[in-house]
Design an enzyme around this catalytic site. Structure first.
Site, mmCIF file in Angstrom:
data_model
loop_
_atom_site.group_PDB
_atom_site.id
_atom_site.type_symbol
_atom_site.label_atom_id
_atom_site.label_comp_id
_atom_site.label_asym_id
_atom_site.label_seq_id
_atom_site.Cartn_x
_atom_site.Cartn_y
_atom_site.Cartn_z
ATOM 1 N N GLU A 7 -9.946 -13.713 10.061
ATOM 2 C CA GLU A 7 -8.864 -14.692 10.262
ATOM 3 C C GLU A 7 -7.758 -14.440 9.241
ATOM 4 O OE1 GLU A 7 -10.390 -18.664 10.717
ATOM 5 O OE2 GLU A 7 -12.037 -17.931 11.906
ATOM 6 N N GLU A 52 -23.990 -8.539 4.242
ATOM 7 C CA GLU A 52 -25.032 -9.176 3.449
ATOM 8 C C GLU A 52 -25.301 -10.581 3.968
ATOM 9 O OE1 GLU A 52 -23.389 -9.037 -0.471
ATOM 10 O OE2 GLU A 52 -23.875 -6.903 -0.737
ATOM 11 N N TRP A 60 -13.063 -18.184 8.039
ATOM 12 C CA TRP A 60 -11.847 -18.615 7.363
ATOM 13 C C TRP A 60 -11.886 -18.351 5.855
ATOM 14 C CZ3 TRP A 60 -7.078 -19.870 8.763
ATOM 15 C CH2 TRP A 60 -6.272 -20.583 7.859
ATOM 16 N N MET A 80 -10.165 -18.952 19.968
ATOM 17 C CA MET A 80 -10.398 -20.231 19.276
ATOM 18 C C MET A 80 -9.341 -21.244 19.728
ATOM 19 S SD MET A 80 -11.715 -19.005 15.534
ATOM 20 C CE MET A 80 -10.624 -17.629 15.237
ATOM 21 N N THR A 81 -9.511 -21.692 20.969
ATOM 22 C CA THR A 81 -8.528 -22.589 21.574
ATOM 23 C C THR A 81 -8.788 -24.034 21.141
ATOM 24 O OG1 THR A 81 -9.970 -22.339 23.505
ATOM 25 C CG2 THR A 81 -7.821 -21.283 23.597
#
Ligand SMILES: *[C@@H]1O[C@H](CO)[C@@H](O)[C@H](O)[C@H]1NC(C)=O
Ligand SMILES: *[C@@H]1O[C@H](CO)[C@@H](O)[C@H](O)[C@H]1NC(C)=O
Ligand SMILES: *[C@@H]1O[C@H](CO)[C@@H](O)[C@H](O)[C@H]1NC(C)=O
Ligand SMILES: *[C@@H]1O[C@H](CO)[C@@H](O)[C@H](O)[C@H]1NC(C)=O
Ligand SMILES: *[C@@H]1O[C@H](CO)[C@@H](O)[C@H](O)[C@H]1NC(C)=O
Ligand SMILES: *[C@@H]1O[C@H](CO)[C@@H](O)[C@H](O)[C@H]1NC(C)=O
Ligand SMILES: *[C@@H]1O[C@H](CO)[C@@H](O)[C@H](O)[C@H]1NC(C)=O
Ligand SMILES: *[C@@H]1O[C@H](CO)[C@@H](O)[C@H](O)[C@H]1NC(C)=O
Ligand SMILES: *[C@@H]1O[C@H](CO)[C@@H](O)[C@H](O)[C@H]1NC(C)=O
Ligand SMILES: *[C@@H]1O[C@H](CO)[C@@H](O)[C@H](O)[C@H]1NC(C)=O
Ligand SMILES: *[C@@H]1O[C@H](CO)[C@@H](O)[C@H](O)[C@H]1NC(C)=O
Length: 484
Positions: free
Chosen positions: A142, A61, A101, A209-210
């Site tokens: 995550e 959505e 997140w 995601m360094t």
């Protein structure tokens, strides 16, 4: 400079850029960033962050009315603005990113229950992508395997099955949708969350995601995204020494990327994550040091635009350096800069930030090239100096630099005095197995999903204000007035 439409496509290295929805709600005296303002589009792929998966219906959505509708405040729908960008560069790919997140694990857990639920999700996803003409979907869970954050027990294996089925279903179509993911840089989370070789096989690309290696939660100053470990050359042979740094030894870009490689991910599937923001701190009163590892008493004061303690956007850091005279130091060990307020050694305003700038990002992009990675990922477009007002480097200096290194010329490879020997030296050691250190337990916050959306939803200026020089003048006067 003008680029032909298919130029990036032919060369093949990816610049994956995230565009987060909440930047539209910033209450600021500078124009907000509308996607179509990037001209020419410097990214090869743009991910719209985030849409949500409804945990009951398993449908994707849009999160905001203005994603898909005309509104008084934002006028044209966001998705439509994105497609306008694509009209200027046909090779540009638009993906919808789901999760993030704050979304947590609930929806993903529900998808993984059994083959029926997986099939329902895949069907809905394809419908959604067709309906809104996206080129693919980016899964930002995550994290799978992260039981502390609510992921179900066997989510690693179940997620792997989902990925495989999605891949097969997408490739049943003549023009398959892209299937991608943003993934952890922490070796413990990688091992718990992903069947790496399958994962990289079924996905079109994987963005690591360094960043977020250090932040206010450490209680001492540290750089957001160090490329290398400190004194890594010397430390190479004594993995068993048990000093204080040992715990943090994995906390650098090089070690995360090598972990993905050593677990069987092909280099060309990986995107190296680049943060267009810094992590900030307030130094403790009694410390008389400003170096990495100095005691702190919390996250740095929020930036005037992003309004979040503990982080500063790249353009806000430019303002600190140029207007507020902060001092910049380039940490050659880890190949990234930090900066602190000029009054840091007095007992007032003791601000410190570890970040990335054009120098460090150049080294990282060259590193990615040397390791023959598939590309880079950037979080996030709205934190670049998109107006060009702050850094004195033109509009979008950060993404433009990345683009120039990868596509334009060799000038940054040759002229710049940055030392890339380290990356070159170790490129042949990609398969070196990585020895995980102690599990990382401290709390990891993430910049990306903090509640800027809780700000009042005001619209102060039109996009058109950007082209109004009287406004610029006012703005500059205002800044100088502020600092007097
Ligand atoms: C942006 O997306 C998130 C989902 O990640 C959603 O919760 C939020 O309401 C959206 N809109 C704003 C303005 O943040
Ligand atoms: C799959 O799980 C759903 C939700 O729990 C349930 O309604 C359905 O009966 C299950 N299907 C199978 C084949 O087990
Ligand atoms: C996880 O697995 C354990 C042992 O197999 C089981 O007792 C527990 O209920 C499971 N937890 C969840 C959330 O499924
Ligand atoms: C692929 O398409 C065929 C024919 O439409 C269908 O029978 C098959 O189940 C599809 N496979 C997947 C994985 O969706
Ligand atoms: C930082 O300080 C807080 C509060 O004193 C403490 O709870 C936390 O464990 C500390 N974090 C680290 C990494 O030492
Ligand atoms: C990069 O990581 C690899 C694998 O952990 C390691 O062997 C190498 O020494 C590191 N390079 C540098 C310059 O630290
Ligand atoms: C940010 O820091 C300021 C000053 O330390 C504090 O007053 C404020 O409550 C903090 N805001 C958040 C959201 O933590
Ligand atoms: C920054 O330095 C300039 C030149 O030295 C000075 O004019 C200005 O007042 C300083 N600004 C602040 C905020 O200290
Ligand atoms: C730290 O410095 C601030 C500003 O000078 C002062 O208000 C505060 O009391 C000091 N705190 C400690 C613990 O010394
Ligand atoms: C680059 O770094 C390597 C290893 O740290 C060193 O041997 C070399 O002399 C440096 N090159 C330059 C140009 O500084
Ligand atoms: C905002 O834009 C609309 C249409 O582009 C224009 O009519 C209006 O005058 C603008 N408002 C301001 C405050 O610039």
């Amino acid at each position: 400079m003008k680029y032909s439409n298919n130029y990036l496509f032919l060369i093949g290295m990816r610049i994956v850029c995230y565009y987060p929805n909440w930047s539209l709600y910033r209450v600021t005296n500078i124009p907000i960033l509308y996607p179509e303002e990037m001209n020419p589009p410097l990214c090869t792929h743009i991910h719209i962050a985030f849409a949500l998966i409804n945990p009951r219906t398993l449908k994707i959505e849009p999160t905001e009315k203005h994603d898909t509708h005309y509104t008084d405040v934002f006028n044209k729908p966001l998705y439509m603005r994105m497609h306008e960008l694509k009209q200027r560069k046909s090779s540009l790919k638009l993906l919808v990113a789901v999760g993030g997140w704050t979304a947590g694990s609930e929806a993903f857990n529900n998808i993984l229950i059994n083959s029926t639920t997986r099939t329902i999700f895949i069907r809905h996803t394809k419908e959604f992508l067709h309906q809104w003409k996206f080129d693919g979907i980016d899964l930002d869970w995550e994290f799978p395997g992260d039981i502390e954050r609510g992921a179900m027990n066997n989510s690693r294996e179940q997620f792997n099955i989902l990925i495989k089925e999605m891949h097969e279903s997408f490739h049943n179509d003549s023009n398959p949708f892209l299937l991608t993911a943003a993934v952890s840089a922490d070796p413990t989370k990688i091992d718990r969350g992903y069947v790496v070789s399958d994962f990289c096989h079924y996905l079109d690309y994987v963005s690591v995601m360094t960043y977020d290696y250090h932040g206010a939660w450490d209680n001492v100053t540290g750089i957001n995204a160090p490329l290398y470990g400190r004194n890594s050359l010397e430390d190479d042979d004594d993995d068993d020494d048990d000093d204080d740094d040992d715990d943090g030894r994995w906390k650098n870009v090089n070690s995360s990327i090598h972990h993905w490689l050593s677990k069987g991910c092909s280099a060309n599937k990986l995107n190296l994550g680049l943060a267009m923001y810094g992590r900030s701190f307030i130094l403790a009163n009694d410390s008389n040091s400003v170096s990495v590892g100095t005691e702190t008493i919390g996250g740095g004061l929020a930036g005037p635009y992003t309004k979040e303690n503990g982080t500063l956007a790249y353009f806000e850091i430019c303002q600190k350096l140029r207007v507020f005279n902060w001092t910049r130091v380039f940490d050659t060990d880890v190949q990234a800069p930090y900066a602190y307020s000029s009054s840091s050694l007095n007992s007032f305003d003791r601000q410190w930030v570890g970040y990335d700038d054009l120098q460090s990002v150049t080294v990282k992009v060259l590193y990615a090239k040397t390791l023959e990675l598939g590309g880079v990922m950037v979080w996030s477009l709205d934190q670049d100096d998109y107006t060009g007002l702050f850094c004195g480097q033109g509009e979008f200096p950060f993404v433009r630099r990345i683009h120039d290194i990868l596509f334009s010329s060799n000038k940054h490879n040759q002229q710049e005095s940055f030392n890339t020997t380290k990356a070159t030296t170790y490129s042949t050691q990609q398969k070196t197995s990585f020895i995980p250190t102690r599990p990382f337990t401290s709390k990891r916050l993430k910049l990306t999903l903090t509640p800027i959306q809780t700000l009042p939803k005001l619209k102060i200026f039109n996009g058109s204000v950007k082209h109004n020089s009287a406004f610029y003048l006012l703005f500059i006067v205002w800044v100088f007035f502020l600092i007097q």
